[in-house]
Motif scaffolding. Structure first.
Motif, PDB file in Angstrom:
ATOM      1  N   ALA A 199       0.879  -1.180   0.000  1.00  0.00           N
ATOM      2  CA  ALA A 199       0.000   0.000   0.000  1.00  0.00           C
ATOM      3  C   ALA A 199       0.909   1.219   0.000  1.00  0.00           C
ATOM      4  O   ALA A 199       1.655   1.445   0.952  1.00  0.00           O
ATOM      5  CB  ALA A 199      -0.906  -0.015   1.225  1.00  0.00           C
ATOM      6  N   ARG A 200       0.861   2.008  -1.062  1.00  0.00           N
ATOM      7  CA  ARG A 200       1.818   3.103  -1.241  1.00  0.00           C
ATOM      8  C   ARG A 200       1.169   4.460  -0.986  1.00  0.00           C
ATOM      9  O   ARG A 200      -0.027   4.650  -1.185  1.00  0.00           O
ATOM     10  CB  ARG A 200       2.392   3.065  -2.660  1.00  0.00           C
ATOM     11  N   ALA A 201       2.013   5.386  -0.574  1.00  0.00           N
ATOM     12  CA  ALA A 201       1.562   6.764  -0.387  1.00  0.00           C
ATOM     13  C   ALA A 201       1.437   7.425  -1.756  1.00  0.00           C
ATOM     14  O   ALA A 201       2.320   7.306  -2.606  1.00  0.00           O
ATOM     15  CB  ALA A 201       2.553   7.526   0.480  1.00  0.00           C
ATOM     16  N   ARG A 202       0.320   8.106  -1.977  1.00  0.00           N
ATOM     17  CA  ARG A 202       0.142   8.840  -3.236  1.00  0.00           C
ATOM     18  C   ARG A 202       0.578  10.292  -3.119  1.00  0.00           C
ATOM     19  O   ARG A 202       0.602  11.020  -4.109  1.00  0.00           O
ATOM     20  CB  ARG A 202      -1.335   8.788  -3.650  1.00  0.00           C
ATOM     21  N   LEU A 203       0.906  10.690  -1.891  1.00  0.00           N
ATOM     22  CA  LEU A 203       1.269  12.084  -1.620  1.00  0.00           C
ATOM     23  C   LEU A 203       2.491  12.114  -0.717  1.00  0.00           C
ATOM     24  O   LEU A 203       2.589  11.334   0.233  1.00  0.00           O
ATOM     25  CB  LEU A 203       0.089  12.793  -0.933  1.00  0.00           C
ATOM     26  N   GLY A 204       3.427  12.972  -1.029  1.00  0.00           N
ATOM     27  CA  GLY A 204       4.578  13.145  -0.164  1.00  0.00           C
ATOM     28  C   GLY A 204       4.251  14.091   0.975  1.00  0.00           C
ATOM     29  O   GLY A 204       3.528  15.068   0.784  1.00  0.00           O
ATOM     30  N   GLY A 205       4.770  13.786   2.162  1.00  0.00           N
ATOM     31  CA  GLY A 205       4.498  14.650   3.309  1.00  0.00           C
ATOM     32  C   GLY A 205       4.814  13.944   4.610  1.00  0.00           C
ATOM     33  O   GLY A 205       5.675  13.057   4.665  1.00  0.00           O
ATOM     34  N   THR A 206       4.096  14.334   5.651  1.00  0.00           N
ATOM     35  CA  THR A 206       4.313  13.786   6.989  1.00  0.00           C
ATOM     36  C   THR A 206       3.205  12.800   7.334  1.00  0.00           C
ATOM     37  O   THR A 206       2.017  13.102   7.135  1.00  0.00           O
ATOM     38  CB  THR A 206       4.343  14.908   8.036  1.00  0.00           C
ATOM     39  N   MET A 207       3.587  11.633   7.853  1.00  0.00           N
ATOM     40  CA  MET A 207       2.611  10.634   8.272  1.00  0.00           C
ATOM     41  C   MET A 207       1.962  11.101   9.579  1.00  0.00           C
ATOM     42  O   MET A 207       2.628  11.209  10.610  1.00  0.00           O
ATOM     43  CB  MET A 207       3.313   9.286   8.471  1.00  0.00           C
ATOM     44  N   ILE A 208       0.659  11.382   9.522  1.00  0.00           N
ATOM     45  CA  ILE A 208      -0.022  11.888  10.714  1.00  0.00           C
ATOM     46  C   ILE A 208      -0.830  10.800  11.419  1.00  0.00           C
ATOM     47  O   ILE A 208      -1.224  10.982  12.582  1.00  0.00           O
ATOM     48  CB  ILE A 208      -0.946  13.075  10.372  1.00  0.00           C
ATOM     49  N   ALA A 209      -1.084   9.667  10.760  1.00  0.00           N
ATOM     50  CA  ALA A 209      -1.849   8.586  11.400  1.00  0.00           C
ATOM     51  C   ALA A 209      -1.567   7.282  10.691  1.00  0.00           C
ATOM     52  O   ALA A 209      -1.500   7.230   9.456  1.00  0.00           O
ATOM     53  CB  ALA A 209      -3.346   8.885  11.381  1.00  0.00           C
ATOM     54  N   VAL A 210      -1.374   6.208  11.473  1.00  0.00           N
ATOM     55  CA  VAL A 210      -1.265   4.841  10.955  1.00  0.00           C
ATOM     56  C   VAL A 210      -2.314   4.020  11.696  1.00  0.00           C
ATOM     57  O   VAL A 210      -2.211   3.820  12.904  1.00  0.00           O
ATOM     58  CB  VAL A 210       0.146   4.255  11.180  1.00  0.00           C
TER      59      VAL A 210
END
Length: 326
Positions: free
Chosen positions: A49-60
């Protein structure tokens, strides 16, 4: 009348023949050669499952072992620059809206003046053009805002398939790039994958019966798929088995697969008697009493549903088997 002593002797002389009963013959049959290898429990599909947006992970929202459904949100990524850009676009829209209201008021005043003959139709056309231009700019700016909103919505990381979360290599607060794997999900069912030496590749056949597990809990499986690519001298094959435990993915399981056949002498398992560490089989002798033969036995296998013992030495094919006396 026969004396009692002679009667007892006569009965004892008959004892060996009373227990003598034919149980079959020593047979030469074709036995399957089995190769023991280890297979690993693997998911049919392992998809990141990949991130579609670069940035900061705020919740997992998931951890290893969590069950997820396709399309379920499993994490959130925030790009603070998008919030600033949205704020700038909102300010631009507010300014354009004020300009539009002013232009529409000028247009209405011009229409009123034209009716009284104070202004010209050319001036009225200019006012209409100004209103149309501002409305077009508002539409363009709103479309830009929709694009930013869509990019912001892509901060939600979604599960690509239904299954079990196998790994989560990131934590809250991590900085991630677009396309980076947030979690690995296994789905599509589970199977055993094994690597077989390439010298046995010619004996492998899709659909063949496979034995899985040790002697005490051995179960039957099926050779479902053989991959054509040989890696490091090994043939990769998949085995399907019903009710397979999937608590631990990549767990190693003993697998036995057929790699050929051979001729062997076999007798029923009940024909073999073990005394003082030696194995004996009773065969018909020249007289009435059976002859006890010391034999060396091999593996136990099933032939047409009957448990048979391989005889390595001590018997010849066709010899008649009998049960010894009690």
């Amino acid at each position: 009348m026969m004396p009692l002593r002679l009667l007892v002797a006569f009965i004892l002389s008959l004892v060996p023949t009373l227990g003598l009963a034919e149980t079959g013959r020593v047979q030469s049959v074709e036995l399957t050669e089995w190769k023991a290898v280890f297979g690993r429990i693997e998911a049919r599909d392992r998809v990141p499952a990949r991130a579609r947006l670069g940035g900061t992970m705020i919740a997992v929202d998931v951890s290893e072992g969590s069950e997820v459904a396709e399309g379920q949100q499993i994490a959130s990524v925030r790009d603070e620059k998008l919030e600033l850009q949205l704020g700038a676009i909102d300010a631009t829209l507010s300014s354009l809206q004020s300009q539009l209201e002013n232009a529409q008021a000028e247009l209405k005043r011009g229409e009123s003046l034209l009716e009284r003959g104070v202004t010209t139709a050319q001036r009225l056309d200019q006012l209409r053009t100004e209103v149309a231009v501002i409305e077009g700019r508002i539409g363009t700016t709103q479309a830009e805002r929709n694009v930013l909103e869509q990019r912001e919505a892509e901060g939600a990381v979604l599960a690509p398939i239904s299954g079990t979360v196998l790994a989560v290599p990131v934590t809250e607060g991590s900085v991630v790039m677009a396309g980076e794997a947030i979690a690995e999900i296994g789905g599509g069912g589970f199977f055993l994958r094994m690597a077989v030496p390439e010298r046995h590749a010619g004996f492998l056949e899709e659909g063949a019966e496979i034995r899985v597990g040790g002697a005490e809990n051995e179960r039957a499986g099926k050779l479902a798929k053989i991959y054509p690519l040989i890696e490091n001298g090994r043939v990769i094959a998949d085995v399907e088995i019903a009710d397979m435990a999937t608590d631990f993915v990549d767990a190693r399981v003993l697998v036995r697969l057929p790699i050929g056949t051979r001729q062997a002498l076999v007798v029923p398992a009940e024909a073999v008697e073990t005394r003082m560490g030696l194995d004996f089989v009773s065969v018909a002798g020249t007289g009435d009493a059976p002859v006890q033969r010391a034999v060396v036995i091999g593996a136990v296998d099933k032939v047409e549903g009957v448990e048979m013992v391989e005889i390595l030495s001590g018997l010849a094919e066709g010899e008649e088997l009998v049960a010894g006396h009690e």
